[in-house]
Design a protein around this motif. Structure first.
Motif, PDB file in Angstrom:
ATOM      1  N   UNK A 103       0.645  15.571 -38.941  1.00 29.86           N
ATOM      2  CA  UNK A 103       0.085  14.312 -38.474  1.00 29.86           C
ATOM      3  C   UNK A 103      -0.722  13.588 -39.548  1.00 29.86           C
ATOM      4  N   UNK A 104      -1.136  14.317 -40.585  1.00 30.18           N
ATOM      5  CA  UNK A 104      -1.905  13.686 -41.658  1.00 30.18           C
ATOM      6  C   UNK A 104      -1.081  12.657 -42.417  1.00 30.18           C
ATOM      7  N   UNK A 105       0.256  12.813 -42.397  1.00 31.08           N
ATOM      8  CA  UNK A 105       1.129  11.896 -43.123  1.00 31.08           C
ATOM      9  C   UNK A 105       2.105  11.160 -42.227  1.00 31.08           C
ATOM     10  N   UNK A 106       2.220  11.598 -40.993  1.00 34.30           N
ATOM     11  CA  UNK A 106       3.204  10.998 -40.093  1.00 34.30           C
ATOM     12  C   UNK A 106       2.576  10.750 -38.734  1.00 34.30           C
ATOM     13  N   UNK A 107       3.157   9.841 -38.005  1.00 36.51           N
ATOM     14  CA  UNK A 107       2.721   9.628 -36.623  1.00 36.51           C
ATOM     15  C   UNK A 107       3.054  10.884 -35.822  1.00 36.51           C
ATOM     16  N   UNK A 108       2.069  11.541 -35.205  1.00 37.49           N
ATOM     17  CA  UNK A 108       2.325  12.826 -34.532  1.00 37.49           C
ATOM     18  C   UNK A 108       3.139  12.715 -33.256  1.00 37.49           C
ATOM     19  N   UNK A 109       3.466  11.485 -32.825  1.00 43.36           N
ATOM     20  CA  UNK A 109       4.255  11.322 -31.604  1.00 43.36           C
ATOM     21  C   UNK A 109       5.662  10.806 -31.894  1.00 43.36           C
ATOM     22  N   UNK A 110       6.061  10.845 -33.149  1.00 40.88           N
ATOM     23  CA  UNK A 110       7.379  10.341 -33.515  1.00 40.88           C
ATOM     24  C   UNK A 110       8.503  11.247 -32.998  1.00 40.88           C
ATOM     25  N   UNK A 111       9.566  10.604 -32.571  1.00 40.87           N
ATOM     26  CA  UNK A 111      10.818  11.291 -32.249  1.00 40.87           C
ATOM     27  C   UNK A 111      11.948  10.543 -32.938  1.00 40.87           C
ATOM     28  N   UNK A 112      13.077  11.185 -33.199  1.00 37.51           N
ATOM     29  CA  UNK A 112      14.190  10.494 -33.862  1.00 37.51           C
ATOM     30  C   UNK A 112      14.680   9.287 -33.068  1.00 37.51           C
ATOM     31  N   UNK A 113      15.068   8.227 -33.784  1.00 36.32           N
ATOM     32  CA  UNK A 113      15.473   6.973 -33.149  1.00 36.32           C
ATOM     33  C   UNK A 113      16.591   7.150 -32.114  1.00 36.32           C
ATOM     34  N   UNK A 114      17.651   7.925 -32.375  1.00 38.11           N
ATOM     35  CA  UNK A 114      18.741   8.005 -31.390  1.00 38.11           C
ATOM     36  C   UNK A 114      18.302   8.486 -30.011  1.00 38.11           C
ATOM     37  N   UNK A 115      17.216   9.254 -29.944  1.00 43.33           N
ATOM     38  CA  UNK A 115      16.772   9.778 -28.649  1.00 43.33           C
ATOM     39  C   UNK A 115      16.335   8.688 -27.690  1.00 43.33           C
ATOM     40  N   UNK A 116      15.997   7.515 -28.218  1.00 43.65           N
ATOM     41  CA  UNK A 116      15.514   6.452 -27.348  1.00 43.65           C
ATOM     42  C   UNK A 116      16.640   5.780 -26.577  1.00 43.65           C
ATOM     43  N   UNK A 117      17.848   6.225 -26.809  1.00 39.13           N
ATOM     44  CA  UNK A 117      18.980   5.802 -25.973  1.00 39.13           C
ATOM     45  C   UNK A 117      19.125   6.705 -24.754  1.00 39.13           C
ATOM     46  N   UNK A 118      18.261   7.719 -24.641  1.00 38.06           N
ATOM     47  CA  UNK A 118      18.301   8.656 -23.514  1.00 38.06           C
ATOM     48  C   UNK A 118      17.008   8.532 -22.715  1.00 38.06           C
ATOM     49  N   UNK A 119      16.951   9.275 -21.613  1.00 47.16           N
ATOM     50  CA  UNK A 119      15.754   9.305 -20.776  1.00 47.16           C
ATOM     51  C   UNK A 119      14.717  10.312 -21.268  1.00 47.16           C
ATOM     52  N   UNK A 120      15.058  11.098 -22.280  1.00 49.03           N
ATOM     53  CA  UNK A 120      14.179  12.189 -22.689  1.00 49.03           C
ATOM     54  C   UNK A 120      12.793  11.723 -23.116  1.00 49.03           C
ATOM     55  N   UNK A 156      21.227  16.995 -32.088  1.00 49.12           N
ATOM     56  CA  UNK A 156      21.852  15.871 -31.374  1.00 49.12           C
ATOM     57  C   UNK A 156      21.616  14.563 -32.097  1.00 49.12           C
ATOM     58  N   UNK A 157      20.399  14.349 -32.581  1.00 51.27           N
ATOM     59  CA  UNK A 157      20.083  13.106 -33.275  1.00 51.27           C
ATOM     60  C   UNK A 157      20.870  12.976 -34.572  1.00 51.27           C
ATOM     61  N   UNK A 158      21.010  14.072 -35.309  1.00 55.12           N
ATOM     62  CA  UNK A 158      21.791  14.044 -36.544  1.00 55.12           C
ATOM     63  C   UNK A 158      23.269  13.779 -36.263  1.00 55.12           C
ATOM     64  N   UNK A 159      23.750  14.250 -35.114  1.00 49.01           N
ATOM     65  CA  UNK A 159      25.154  14.021 -34.769  1.00 49.01           C
ATOM     66  C   UNK A 159      25.458  12.545 -34.520  1.00 49.01           C
ATOM     67  N   UNK A 160      24.426  11.765 -34.234  1.00 51.67           N
ATOM     68  CA  UNK A 160      24.639  10.344 -33.952  1.00 51.67           C
ATOM     69  C   UNK A 160      24.880   9.538 -35.223  1.00 51.67           C
ATOM     70  N   UNK A 161      24.627  10.145 -36.392  1.00 50.20           N
ATOM     71  CA  UNK A 161      24.889   9.467 -37.658  1.00 50.20           C
ATOM     72  C   UNK A 161      26.358   9.670 -37.996  1.00 50.20           C
ATOM     73  N   UNK A 162      27.115   8.622 -38.240  1.00 44.71           N
ATOM     74  CA  UNK A 162      28.560   8.767 -38.510  1.00 44.71           C
ATOM     75  C   UNK A 162      28.828   9.713 -39.676  1.00 44.71           C
ATOM     76  N   UNK A 163      29.894  10.464 -39.559  1.00 44.21           N
ATOM     77  CA  UNK A 163      30.237  11.460 -40.583  1.00 44.21           C
ATOM     78  C   UNK A 163      30.451  10.834 -41.950  1.00 44.21           C
ATOM     79  N   UNK A 164      30.953   9.621 -42.005  1.00 43.24           N
ATOM     80  CA  UNK A 164      31.213   8.988 -43.290  1.00 43.24           C
ATOM     81  C   UNK A 164      29.994   8.384 -43.939  1.00 43.24           C
ATOM     82  N   UNK A 165      28.873   8.357 -43.219  1.00 44.51           N
ATOM     83  CA  UNK A 165      27.657   7.754 -43.757  1.00 44.51           C
ATOM     84  C   UNK A 165      27.068   8.614 -44.855  1.00 44.51           C
ATOM     85  N   UNK A 166      26.407   7.947 -45.805  1.00 47.98           N
ATOM     86  CA  UNK A 166      25.721   8.700 -46.865  1.00 47.98           C
ATOM     87  C   UNK A 166      24.538   9.477 -46.318  1.00 47.98           C
TER      88      UNK A 166
END
Length: 456
Positions: A64-81, A436-446
């Motif tokens: 939390x000293x360097x990051x927001x302690x409540x962050x979650x990966x962006x793709x999760x916000x497409x779900x109810x989690x 799950x969040x990493x799987x949302x990034x297309x395979x061809x993406x860098x």
């Protein structure tokens, strides 16, 4: 909760941050905590019990000293989690101030029981984007050979010793050691049987997931490693004398094979398991290892009626809980097993006690809180199912399949009263959400998932 960009944390081969090592130390302490409290420093067992919480929260503060302690990966916000997780947090905190709480100390105990391990839900997805498939494969080998196999060997030794031997003592030295048949019910490196059982369930589904993932992606070394973990767990599982872990593991694996339907490996796995079981029964004939299963079978046959009664009582717990606690319950911690010690050993309105943990959690959260918790668990199960089906590599599959099984086994069973269950459950959630969040990034993406890249 705010959003974190997965791309900003992409694996770069850099050294892992300090909080990641503290996270690893936390899970190691979950496994060896009982050994430290039973054999190494029994006079400091209360202090040792709290060390892992300090380590986890220390790592979380570091993060939390360097990051927001409540962050979650962006793709999760497409779900109810994220929404359901936030609502659950709100309910737990609100229930700490329930006017029917017997004591503020009980409220603090309840907050710890419900929320102590939630930092891993943030930390593990952040860690997943920093590691590669090769690193996780090395970790699995290290875990199997340095943790899982030694626990198997220790457990066999415990089972071969008298109940009165020092190796079979519990954290509470005054407690009588239970037995299965003429043998002691073992605890491994854990303080009690109830802590060892969820670990064995986790190990069994981890081993099975490795076998299945290795078969599907033709990774013979991973298949062999999974067979070692699964086989070792199968040997010592009956030595705990607990019947429910066997049933729960079978249910978890049936669900996993159903989710995998059409993948072409389920039948092969079942065939190998059957052949392995037959070979083991022949090779271990009349050995102490086979007698553990015989003793458990005798115990199961003698207690079928009691087992059926306990199942029905637990299934009817929500109905009884609604009558007992109503919509709003009695507050978190009010039915924790050690809560009476904080109020001079007294009981109070809403105290249920006993081993019906479903009813006890319902009494704490009330009908509304319990429904929110169940909605969160179901949403997590749905995401885990997607992670399994979208797996692009053996490692992705192993992580997501193991998590799915852990979630299935605890969909009704509360994890708030058992430290090991809670750590493994929320740990499985964190890993699964990261995959799950990493799987949302297309395979061809860098920025494609480092877990799906083939190793050389």
């Amino acid at each position: 909760m705010t959003v974190v960009e997965l791309q900003s944390d992409r694996s770069t081969g850099e050294r892992l941050p300090g909080w990641a090592y503290m996270l690893g130390l936390f899970f190691l302490l979950v496994i060896v905590d009982g050994a430290l409290r039973k054999w190494v420093l029994p006079s400091q067992e209360t202090l040792l019990f709290l060390v892992k919480d300090v380590v986890l929260w220390g790592g979380y503060v570091w993060y939390a000293a360097k990051r927001n302690p409540l962050e979650l990966p962006r793709p999760l916000y497409a779900t109810w989690v994220p929404f359901l997780l936030a609502v659950y947090l709100f309910v737990v905190v609100a229930q700490a101030f329930n006017i029917r709480q017997p004591s503020l100390l009980v409220s603090a105990l309840g907050l710890k029981a419900h929320l102590a391990f939630l930092p891993v839900v943030v930390l593990l997805p952040a860690l997943m984007v920093r590691v590669s498939e090769r690193a996780i494969t090395r970790f699995l080998w290290g875990y199997a050979l340095l943790v899982s196999v030694p626990i198997v060997l220790l457990s066999i030794y415990q089972f071969s010793q008298p109940r009165t031997a020092w190796i079979n003592r519990y954290v509470n030295p005054e407690a009588s050691v239970a037995r299965v048949g003429q043998f002691p019910r073992i605890t491994g490196t854990f303080p009690y049987i109830g802590s060892f059982a969820p670990y064995l369930r986790f190990n069994a589904v981890l081993g099975a997931s490795m076998v299945l993932g290795g078969l599907k992606w033709k990774r013979k070394s991973i298949t062999a490693l999974g067979a070692i973990v699964l086989g070792g767990t199968a040997i010592i599982l009956p030595m705990t004398g607990s019947r429910s872990p066997v049933v729960i593991i079978l249910i978890e694996l049936v669900v996993l094979l159903f989710v995998m339907r059409g993948k072409g490996t389920g039948g092969l796995f079942l065939g190998l398991a059957l052949v392995g079981g037959v070979i083991a029964s022949i090779g271990l004939d009349n050995s102490i290892l086979l007698r553990a299963w015989e003793a458990l079978a005798q115990r199961a046959q003698g207690g079928m009626g009691e087992a059926y009664r306990r199942i029905m009582v637990r299934l009817s717990a929500p109905i009884e809980g609604l009558e007992e606690a109503g919509l709003f319950g009695y507050g978190v911690g009010s039915n924790h097993q050690v809560a009476p010690t904080f109020v001079g050993g007294a009981t109070w309105e809403g105290w249920i006690g006993g081993d019906n943990k479903i009813l006890r959690v319902f009494a704490e959260l009330g009908a509304l809180g319990w429904l929110i918790l169940m909605a969160l668990k179901i949403a997590l199960l749905y995401v885990a199912t997607q992670a399994v089906r979208r797996s692009r590599s053996a490692v992705e599959f192993i992580l997501s399949a193991t998590a799915l099984c852990v979630l299935v086994g605890n969909v009704l069973r509360p994890v708030v009263y058992n430290v090991v269950s809670g750590a493994l459950y929320w740990g499985a959630v964190g890993v699964m959400l990261g995959v799950w969040s990493l799987q949302r990034i297309p395979s061809g993406s860098s920025f494609a998932s480092p877990l799906s890249r083939p190793t050389s």
